[in-house]
Design a protein around this motif. Sequence first.
Motif, PDB file in Angstrom:
ATOM      1  N   GLY A  87       0.799  -1.214   0.000  1.00 62.99           N
ATOM      2  CA  GLY A  87       0.000   0.000   0.000  1.00 62.99           C
ATOM      3  C   GLY A  87       0.832   1.265   0.000  1.00 62.99           C
ATOM      4  O   GLY A  87       0.317   2.345   0.248  1.00 62.99           O
ATOM      5  N   PHE A 113       0.041   8.698  -0.049  1.00 66.23           N
ATOM      6  CA  PHE A 113      -1.165   7.896  -0.201  1.00 66.23           C
ATOM      7  C   PHE A 113      -1.474   7.202   1.112  1.00 66.23           C
ATOM      8  O   PHE A 113      -0.573   6.762   1.821  1.00 66.23           O
ATOM      9  CB  PHE A 113      -0.944   6.843  -1.302  1.00 66.23           C
ATOM     10  N   PHE A 115      -4.958   4.773   3.002  1.00 59.83           N
ATOM     11  CA  PHE A 115      -6.277   4.205   2.765  1.00 59.83           C
ATOM     12  C   PHE A 115      -6.763   3.477   4.000  1.00 59.83           C
ATOM     13  O   PHE A 115      -5.985   3.086   4.868  1.00 59.83           O
ATOM     14  CB  PHE A 115      -6.275   3.263   1.558  1.00 59.83           C
ATOM     15  N   PHE A 120      -9.762   5.971  -0.188  1.00 57.76           N
ATOM     16  CA  PHE A 120      -8.391   6.237  -0.603  1.00 57.76           C
ATOM     17  C   PHE A 120      -8.122   7.740  -0.497  1.00 57.76           C
ATOM     18  O   PHE A 120      -8.948   8.546  -0.914  1.00 57.76           O
ATOM     19  CB  PHE A 120      -8.160   5.790  -2.044  1.00 57.76           C
TER      20      PHE A 120
END
Length: 196
Positions: A87, A113, A115, A120
């Motif tokens: 991820g 990033f 999530f 997201f």
Amino acid sequence: MFIKQRLALTGLLAAFALAALPASATPLNLDMVDAPDIASFGIGFSYDAASDIFSATGTALTVENPLGISTDILGVFSLDAEIDDTGALIGGSFSIMDLLTLDTLIEGALVDFGFAGSTFEFLFAVGGGTLAADFGDFGGILMTDLSFGLADFSANFANGNNAVADTAALRASEPGILLLQALGLTMLLLARRRRA
């Protein structure tokens, strides 16, 4: 004098090490402003575990300017990211284009990033577009599909074009960005003192 140079080099190496840390598989909890804001709907996303490519495409329908005035548009939301099986973001870009004027409203490079489940979050460095000045240096994307299960980046997955995304400027700089800016300023001051 040697100690100052060594401290400066250590600080520079620490900054590069912090910048190279992978994104964690937890939410970023981006603090986005109400406007400027672009609302996108009908977003389909997919992830190919073999290539680590996450792609999302949908329709941008509403732009809210910094004064809070909403305008209906017909636009394209497009995002491509390389995300490893843990991820962690490796890189990527996104853009939102108005199909009626053929103007790119906002575009940028993905820099972080996070999530949780089917939500997201992407942090991006603004790269251009007609709304770039309204966004400033960084913006955020919050993409959600409540009909989708939990994201697992060790396997392929896709949704059914049910996601929505909110693309907005950030309320304040991220703490990590502030740290890197402060470190960069310190390095410049040390280099300037050294010349004097």
